[in-house]
Motif scaffolding. Structure first.
Motif, PDB file in Angstrom:
ATOM      1  N   PRO A  47       0.773  -1.137   0.582  1.00  0.00           N
ATOM      2  CA  PRO A  47       0.354  -0.107  -0.183  1.00  0.00           C
ATOM      3  C   PRO A  47       0.833   1.122   0.004  1.00  0.00           C
ATOM      4  CG  PRO A  47      -0.282  -1.056   2.151  1.00  0.00           C
ATOM      5  CD  PRO A  47       1.507  -1.915   1.424  1.00  0.00           C
ATOM      6  N   ALA A  48       0.763   1.406  -1.035  1.00  0.00           N
ATOM      7  CA  ALA A  48       1.704   3.570  -1.281  1.00  0.00           C
ATOM      8  C   ALA A  48       1.241   4.119  -2.525  1.00  0.00           C
ATOM      9  CB  ALA A  48       3.317   2.655  -1.524  1.00  0.00           C
ATOM     10  N   LEU A  49       1.269   4.784  -2.192  1.00  0.00           N
ATOM     11  CA  LEU A  49       1.269   6.200  -3.472  1.00  0.00           C
ATOM     12  C   LEU A  49       2.717   6.935  -3.987  1.00  0.00           C
ATOM     13  CD1 LEU A  49      -1.217   8.286  -1.415  1.00  0.00           C
ATOM     14  CD2 LEU A  49      -2.220   6.764  -2.814  1.00  0.00           C
ATOM     15  N   PRO A  50       2.294   6.751  -5.042  1.00  0.00           N
ATOM     16  CA  PRO A  50       2.945   7.641  -5.786  1.00  0.00           C
ATOM     17  C   PRO A  50       3.684   9.073  -5.512  1.00  0.00           C
ATOM     18  CG  PRO A  50       1.807   6.983  -7.309  1.00  0.00           C
ATOM     19  CD  PRO A  50       0.838   6.550  -6.040  1.00  0.00           C
ATOM     20  N   MET A  51       4.599   9.653  -4.704  1.00  0.00           N
ATOM     21  CA  MET A  51       4.703  11.136  -4.547  1.00  0.00           C
ATOM     22  C   MET A  51       3.201  11.926  -5.359  1.00  0.00           C
ATOM     23  SD  MET A  51       6.175  10.515  -1.783  1.00  0.00           S
ATOM     24  CE  MET A  51       7.129  12.597  -1.099  1.00  0.00           C
ATOM     25  N   ASP A  52       4.019  12.178  -6.434  1.00  0.00           N
ATOM     26  CA  ASP A  52       3.203  13.497  -7.305  1.00  0.00           C
ATOM     27  C   ASP A  52       1.705  13.153  -7.094  1.00  0.00           C
ATOM     28  OD1 ASP A  52       2.746  11.084  -8.478  1.00  0.00           O
ATOM     29  OD2 ASP A  52       2.913  12.076 -10.451  1.00  0.00           O
ATOM     30  N   ARG A  53       1.077  11.798  -6.812  1.00  0.00           N
ATOM     31  CA  ARG A  53      -0.278  11.716  -6.570  1.00  0.00           C
ATOM     32  C   ARG A  53      -0.894  11.407  -4.772  1.00  0.00           C
ATOM     33  NH1 ARG A  53      -2.622  14.489  -8.988  1.00  0.00           N
ATOM     34  NH2 ARG A  53      -4.104  13.645  -9.084  1.00  0.00           N
ATOM     35  N   ARG A  54      -0.148  12.213  -4.607  1.00  0.00           N
ATOM     36  CA  ARG A  54      -0.390  12.210  -2.975  1.00  0.00           C
ATOM     37  C   ARG A  54      -1.422  12.857  -2.307  1.00  0.00           C
ATOM     38  NH1 ARG A  54       3.059   9.283   1.461  1.00  0.00           N
ATOM     39  NH2 ARG A  54       4.776   8.780  -0.818  1.00  0.00           N
ATOM     40  N   PRO A  55      -2.566  13.016  -1.521  1.00  0.00           N
ATOM     41  CA  PRO A  55      -3.765  14.317  -1.367  1.00  0.00           C
ATOM     42  C   PRO A  55      -2.928  15.964  -0.855  1.00  0.00           C
ATOM     43  CG  PRO A  55      -4.197  12.451   0.035  1.00  0.00           C
ATOM     44  CD  PRO A  55      -3.168  12.179  -0.483  1.00  0.00           C
ATOM     45  N   LEU A  56      -3.186  17.072  -1.071  1.00  0.00           N
ATOM     46  CA  LEU A  56      -2.978  18.444  -1.144  1.00  0.00           C
ATOM     47  C   LEU A  56      -3.096  18.409   0.316  1.00  0.00           C
ATOM     48  CD1 LEU A  56      -3.875  20.259  -4.400  1.00  0.00           C
ATOM     49  CD2 LEU A  56      -1.627  19.134  -3.604  1.00  0.00           C
ATOM     50  N   SER A  57      -4.546  18.185   0.899  1.00  0.00           N
ATOM     51  CA  SER A  57      -4.503  18.253   2.666  1.00  0.00           C
ATOM     52  C   SER A  57      -4.863  16.573   3.126  1.00  0.00           C
ATOM     53  CB  SER A  57      -5.586  19.247   2.301  1.00  0.00           C
ATOM     54  OG  SER A  57      -6.658  19.332   2.518  1.00  0.00           O
ATOM     55  N   ASP A  58      -5.301  16.386   4.457  1.00  0.00           N
ATOM     56  CA  ASP A  58      -5.788  15.091   4.153  1.00  0.00           C
ATOM     57  C   ASP A  58      -6.396  15.424   6.281  1.00  0.00           C
ATOM     58  OD1 ASP A  58      -6.184  12.701   5.936  1.00  0.00           O
ATOM     59  OD2 ASP A  58      -3.885  11.854   5.263  1.00  0.00           O
ATOM     60  N   TRP A  59      -7.670  15.550   6.299  1.00  0.00           N
ATOM     61  CA  TRP A  59      -8.588  15.730   7.044  1.00  0.00           C
ATOM     62  C   TRP A  59      -7.770  15.218   8.317  1.00  0.00           C
ATOM     63  CZ3 TRP A  59     -11.463  12.254   9.780  1.00  0.00           C
ATOM     64  CH2 TRP A  59     -11.822  11.497   8.765  1.00  0.00           C
ATOM     65  N   ARG A  60      -7.361  13.895   8.178  1.00  0.00           N
ATOM     66  CA  ARG A  60      -7.265  12.847   9.656  1.00  0.00           C
ATOM     67  C   ARG A  60      -6.390  13.686  10.392  1.00  0.00           C
ATOM     68  NH1 ARG A  60      -8.762  11.022   5.054  1.00  0.00           N
ATOM     69  NH2 ARG A  60      -6.879   9.907   4.210  1.00  0.00           N
ATOM     70  N   ASP A  61      -5.092  13.475   9.838  1.00  0.00           N
ATOM     71  CA  ASP A  61      -3.848  14.615  10.399  1.00  0.00           C
ATOM     72  C   ASP A  61      -4.095  16.050  10.718  1.00  0.00           C
ATOM     73  OD1 ASP A  61      -2.998  15.646   8.655  1.00  0.00           O
ATOM     74  OD2 ASP A  61      -1.140  13.586   8.061  1.00  0.00           O
ATOM     75  N   GLY A  62      -5.023  16.802   9.718  1.00  0.00           N
ATOM     76  CA  GLY A  62      -4.729  18.057   9.867  1.00  0.00           C
ATOM     77  C   GLY A  62      -3.141  18.774   8.461  1.00  0.00           C
ATOM     78  N   SER A  63      -2.991  17.872   7.814  1.00  0.00           N
ATOM     79  CA  SER A  63      -1.675  18.317   7.280  1.00  0.00           C
ATOM     80  C   SER A  63      -1.551  19.228   5.926  1.00  0.00           C
ATOM     81  CB  SER A  63      -0.614  16.917   7.399  1.00  0.00           C
ATOM     82  OG  SER A  63      -1.647  16.243   5.995  1.00  0.00           O
ATOM     83  N   THR A  64      -1.155  19.469   5.524  1.00  0.00           N
ATOM     84  CA  THR A  64      -1.538  20.607   4.051  1.00  0.00           C
ATOM     85  C   THR A  64      -0.485  20.356   3.449  1.00  0.00           C
ATOM     86  OG1 THR A  64      -3.359  21.805   5.159  1.00  0.00           O
ATOM     87  CG2 THR A  64      -2.009  23.070   2.750  1.00  0.00           C
ATOM     88  N   ALA A  65      -0.347  19.473   2.020  1.00  0.00           N
ATOM     89  CA  ALA A  65       1.056  19.577   1.532  1.00  0.00           C
ATOM     90  C   ALA A  65       1.199  21.024   0.825  1.00  0.00           C
ATOM     91  CB  ALA A  65       1.255  18.531  -0.032  1.00  0.00           C
ATOM     92  N   ASP A  66       2.261  21.829  -0.082  1.00  0.00           N
ATOM     93  CA  ASP A  66       2.856  22.935  -1.144  1.00  0.00           C
ATOM     94  C   ASP A  66       1.767  22.769  -2.068  1.00  0.00           C
ATOM     95  OD1 ASP A  66       5.638  23.468   0.603  1.00  0.00           O
ATOM     96  OD2 ASP A  66       3.409  24.272   1.530  1.00  0.00           O
ATOM     97  N   LYS A  67       0.717  23.373  -2.726  1.00  0.00           N
ATOM     98  CA  LYS A  67       0.294  23.469  -4.178  1.00  0.00           C
ATOM     99  C   LYS A  67       1.546  23.796  -4.347  1.00  0.00           C
ATOM    100  CE  LYS A  67      -4.365  24.322  -2.498  1.00  0.00           C
ATOM    101  NZ  LYS A  67      -5.413  24.560  -2.589  1.00  0.00           N
ATOM    102  N   ASP A  68       1.771  23.478  -6.052  1.00  0.00           N
ATOM    103  CA  ASP A  68       2.933  23.778  -7.085  1.00  0.00           C
ATOM    104  C   ASP A  68       2.504  24.693  -7.960  1.00  0.00           C
ATOM    105  OD1 ASP A  68       1.734  22.398  -8.827  1.00  0.00           O
ATOM    106  OD2 ASP A  68       3.174  20.926  -9.484  1.00  0.00           O
TER     107      ASP A  68
END
Length: 106
Positions: free
Chosen positions: A84-105
């Motif tokens: 179970p793994a996601l390609p790095m470029d296809r990860r969600p931009l934000s995840d409500w479960r842990d409050g994280s947010t990735a940078d948008k390009d």
């Protein structure tokens, strides 16, 4: 494994990219960014651009899930357990479960 949104009797296998509440940057869907609604998930095939997936039909109802693929068994030279793994470029931009947010390009 899930039923196809166009024909629930047809079974398709896709990678789950995002869960309900996640924000995903799409690849050709009508909206550039999508927040996956409650009771849905976002799926994509491994062959971007030529896969019939959420980029074509949008978020998929959880009710269409039938099973989880655990191994590749054909062709025989690809026999392996699916990790179970996601390609790095296809990860969600934000995840409500842990409050994280990735940078948008963009």
């Amino acid at each position: 494994m899930q039923g196809s949104p166009k024909n629930p009797e047809q079974k398709i296998i896709k990678r789950v990219i995002a869960l309900e509440g996640d924000i995903i940057k799409t690849m050709g869907y009508k909206n550039r960014y999508v927040k996956v609604p409650d009771g849905h998930f976002w799926v994509e095939g491994d062959h971007h651009g030529c896969s019939f997936d959420s980029n074509n039909f949008g978020p998929v109802s959880l009710g269409l899930v039938h099973a989880r693929a655990s191994h590749i068994i054909w062709p025989l030279n690809r026999w392996q357990k699916i990790e179970p793994a996601l390609p790095m470029d296809r990860r969600p931009l934000s995840d409500w479960r842990d409050g994280s947010t990735a940078d948008k390009d963009d």
